[in-house]
Design a protein around this motif. Structure first.
Motif, PDB file in Angstrom:
ATOM      1  N   VAL A  16      20.446  74.231 -45.723  1.00 39.41           N
ATOM      2  CA  VAL A  16      19.254  74.653 -44.892  1.00 39.41           C
ATOM      3  C   VAL A  16      17.989  73.556 -45.129  1.00 39.41           C
ATOM      4  N   GLY A  17      17.639  73.304 -43.924  1.00 39.35           N
ATOM      5  CA  GLY A  17      16.225  72.289 -43.966  1.00 39.35           C
ATOM      6  C   GLY A  17      15.294  73.138 -43.552  1.00 39.35           C
ATOM      7  N   ASN A  18      14.138  72.523 -43.269  1.00 40.48           N
ATOM      8  CA  ASN A  18      12.900  73.529 -42.610  1.00 40.48           C
ATOM      9  C   ASN A  18      13.154  73.403 -41.337  1.00 40.48           C
ATOM     10  N   TYR A  19      13.657  72.787 -40.386  1.00 38.08           N
ATOM     11  CA  TYR A  19      13.975  72.951 -39.134  1.00 38.08           C
ATOM     12  C   TYR A  19      15.277  73.016 -38.563  1.00 38.08           C
ATOM     13  N   VAL A  20      16.456  72.755 -39.275  1.00 38.67           N
ATOM     14  CA  VAL A  20      17.914  73.060 -39.033  1.00 38.67           C
ATOM     15  C   VAL A  20      18.707  73.165 -40.214  1.00 38.67           C
ATOM     16  N   VAL A  21      19.676  73.750 -39.973  1.00 45.06           N
ATOM     17  CA  VAL A  21      20.830  74.075 -40.895  1.00 45.06           C
ATOM     18  C   VAL A  21      22.118  73.228 -40.648  1.00 45.06           C
TER      19      VAL A  21
ATOM     20  N   GLU B  47      10.742  81.416 -29.404  1.00 44.34           N
ATOM     21  CA  GLU B  47      10.129  82.145 -28.327  1.00 44.34           C
ATOM     22  C   GLU B  47      10.276  81.159 -27.139  1.00 44.34           C
ATOM     23  N   ASP B  48      10.210  79.541 -27.388  1.00 45.09           N
ATOM     24  CA  ASP B  48      10.175  78.769 -26.294  1.00 45.09           C
ATOM     25  C   ASP B  48      11.407  78.435 -25.848  1.00 45.09           C
ATOM     26  N   LYS B  49      12.211  79.127 -25.013  1.00 45.04           N
ATOM     27  CA  LYS B  49      13.431  78.897 -24.788  1.00 45.04           C
ATOM     28  C   LYS B  49      13.724  77.669 -23.953  1.00 45.04           C
ATOM     29  N   HIS B  50      12.746  77.251 -23.098  1.00 51.09           N
ATOM     30  CA  HIS B  50      13.037  75.910 -22.526  1.00 51.09           C
ATOM     31  C   HIS B  50      13.004  74.618 -23.621  1.00 51.09           C
ATOM     32  N   LYS B  51      12.107  74.763 -24.561  1.00 50.44           N
ATOM     33  CA  LYS B  51      11.961  73.602 -25.657  1.00 50.44           C
ATOM     34  C   LYS B  51      13.552  73.804 -26.538  1.00 50.44           C
TER      35      LYS B  51
ATOM     36  N   GLU C  68       8.567  73.703 -33.086  1.00 53.22           N
ATOM     37  CA  GLU C  68       7.050  73.601 -33.547  1.00 53.22           C
ATOM     38  C   GLU C  68       6.580  72.082 -33.834  1.00 53.22           C
ATOM     39  N   VAL C  69       7.704  71.062 -33.855  1.00 49.71           N
ATOM     40  CA  VAL C  69       7.485  69.786 -34.261  1.00 49.71           C
ATOM     41  C   VAL C  69       8.035  68.954 -33.071  1.00 49.71           C
ATOM     42  N   ASP C  70       7.786  67.600 -33.562  1.00 51.00           N
ATOM     43  CA  ASP C  70       8.535  66.525 -32.755  1.00 51.00           C
ATOM     44  C   ASP C  70       9.998  66.649 -33.047  1.00 51.00           C
ATOM     45  N   PHE C  71      10.752  66.174 -32.138  1.00 50.78           N
ATOM     46  CA  PHE C  71      12.068  66.065 -32.318  1.00 50.78           C
ATOM     47  C   PHE C  71      12.463  64.897 -33.392  1.00 50.78           C
ATOM     48  N   ALA C  72      11.593  63.978 -33.765  1.00 50.81           N
ATOM     49  CA  ALA C  72      11.889  63.179 -34.438  1.00 50.81           C
ATOM     50  C   ALA C  72      12.059  63.527 -35.936  1.00 50.81           C
ATOM     51  N   ALA C  73      11.269  64.358 -36.354  1.00 55.53           N
ATOM     52  CA  ALA C  73      11.318  65.282 -37.577  1.00 55.53           C
ATOM     53  C   ALA C  73      12.371  65.925 -37.846  1.00 55.53           C
TER      54      ALA C  73
ATOM     55  N   ALA D   9       7.301  76.585 -45.409  1.00 52.80           N
ATOM     56  CA  ALA D   9       7.516  76.190 -44.315  1.00 52.80           C
ATOM     57  C   ALA D   9       7.586  77.380 -43.148  1.00 52.80           C
ATOM     58  N   ARG D  10       8.202  78.641 -43.582  1.00 51.21           N
ATOM     59  CA  ARG D  10       8.240  79.631 -42.678  1.00 51.21           C
ATOM     60  C   ARG D  10       6.966  80.318 -42.334  1.00 51.21           C
ATOM     61  N   HIS D  11       6.003  80.287 -43.111  1.00 51.63           N
ATOM     62  CA  HIS D  11       4.799  80.939 -42.946  1.00 51.63           C
ATOM     63  C   HIS D  11       3.700  79.910 -43.008  1.00 51.63           C
ATOM     64  N   LEU D  12       3.955  78.697 -42.732  1.00 46.14           N
ATOM     65  CA  LEU D  12       2.754  77.691 -42.601  1.00 46.14           C
ATOM     66  C   LEU D  12       1.704  78.156 -41.511  1.00 46.14           C
TER      67      LEU D  12
END
Length: 391
Positions: free
Chosen positions: A112-117, A132-136, A162-167, A207-210
């Motif tokens: 588990v990472g901050n943005y992906v598993v 919530e942003d289904k398009h993104k 909530e972050v750029d895809f580079a992250a 990370a979850r509650h930033l």
């Protein structure tokens, strides 16, 4: 309402994390020394093979320090293996030990990472239902697919959009490297051995509650330095010699170990943890009028949702509200429970109203309850009471 303060009391034997929402402690996590934490990965040794109902098999696995976990043969990645006693196997803790039950182990490792598993045993890309942003989300899912190499799967976490895809791409590489290190280590150590210790849970909460977090309070200068390096001035970091005492967390823990919770508007909630389920009863006290019952039940619904998170109640939870058990009276209470439990980091499902007029909730079990962590069954009364750990 979001988490505005995190209180982290770090000690050598027991550490605690308290999440504060709206001035109240909403969640508690207690971590004890040598605890087989959910997410840890071990090279275990199969100590015993057992037969389960329906001619199914299971295995007790020694993961070190006198601890054993249970691995079901039906788990992903196990069915095709012919496991025998004494054999070494890489396993991950999916549910921590609680009361008399061993930790539950799985073969399908996840990182588990901050943005992906990272899911080496899957071959698909999924995303959190809370995004919530289904398009993104759809855009990022396609980008993750383009980044995939060989046999692997990924899950986008809520914070990913909530972050750029580079992250995200950078974290994908980091998690791949971590998994490769685990594989290499498993070839060189002797079972039982710890292959991977889950990073400090504090950083997962940060990370979850930033977004919405105002302050972290801790007694560790090392944690302070690490947090400032990673998050800069995103929120305040305050040092305290005894943060749990200063913020009244110890009193909250003591109250959360009691079976009854008084409601401000009258009445009370009784919480009874059993092996089969957690039973919660709402008592109106002397108030028995229809309007009073509705008010007490609504207050109870908010408090029950808080107590579920605070005590880490899990599995099947059954609630008997005061007075009426007809759906038209219970429906607003179900809506309150769903709304409040949506804030929960652990997945919960409000199953609805049973024929007996009881509200049922199913919450995923990952960690022991607060009661299991802080107390033991009383041997004098054969388990009908509890005693403080170590007493």
């Amino acid at each position: 309402m979001s988490v505005e303060t995190i209180v982290y009391d770090k000690n050598s034997s027991v550490s605690g994390i308290a999440l504060i929402e709206g001035g109240q402690v909403a969640e508690l996590e207690i971590i004890t020394e040598n605890q087989a934490i959910s997410g840890n990965i071990y090279l275990g040794k199969i100590s015993k093979k057992v037969m389960l109902a329906g001619d199914k098999e299971g295995f007790f696995v020694n993961i070190g320090d006198g601890r054993e976990g249970f691995l079901n043969a039906e788990e992903t990645g196990v069915a095709e293996m012919k496991l025998t006693e004494g054999q070494s196997i890489v396993v991950q803790v999916s549910q921590e030990k609680r009361a008399e039950k061993n930790a539950r182990l799985v073969r399908a490792v996840q990182l588990v990472g901050n943005y992906v598993v990272y899911c080496p045993y899957r071959l698909r890309v999924e995303a959190s239902s809370k995004i919530e942003d289904k398009h993104k989300m759809a855009e990022y899912m396609e980008k993750v697919k383009e980044q995939m190499t060989g046999q692997e799967g990924w899950v986008l976490r809520t914070a990913s959009t909530e972050v750029d895809f580079a992250a995200i791409a950078s974290e994908m590489e980091k998690l791949r490297d971590t998994y490769e290190h685990i594989r290499m280590k498993a070839r060189t150590v002797t079972a039982p051995s710890l292959l991977f210790a889950k990073p400090d849970t504090l950083f997962e909460h940060l990370a979850r509650h930033l977004h919405g977090l105002h302050k972290l309070v801790t007694n560790s200068r090392n944690v302070e330095a690490e947090v400032r390096q990673q998050y800069g001035d995103a929120f305040d970091v305050e040092l305290s010699n005894n943060p749990f005492e200063e913020y009244g967390i110890e009193d909250v823990i003591a109250s959360a170990l009691e079976k009854e919770v008084a409601l401000r508007g009258g009445g009370r909630i009784s919480i009874e943890e059993t092996r089969a389920c957690t039973a919660i009863d709402v008592d109106s006290g002397r108030d028995s009028g229809g309007g009073s019952l509705n008010r007490i039940n609504e207050e109870a619904a908010y408090e029950i949702a808080r107590q579920i998170r605070l005590r880490n109640l899990s599995g099947k939870i059954v609630i008997d509200f005061a007075g009426h058990s007809e759906y038209k009276y219970i429906k607003p209470l179900l809506e309150i429970l769903e709304q409040e439990l949506a804030k929960d980091s652990i997945k919960s499902h409000v199953a609805g109203l049973s024929r007996a007029g009881l509200v049922e909730i199913i919450r995923v079990r990952r960690r022991p309850t607060l009661q299991d962590l802080m107390s033991d069954p009383c041997h004098t009364c054969n388990g009908t009471g509890r005693v403080e750990k170590g007493a």
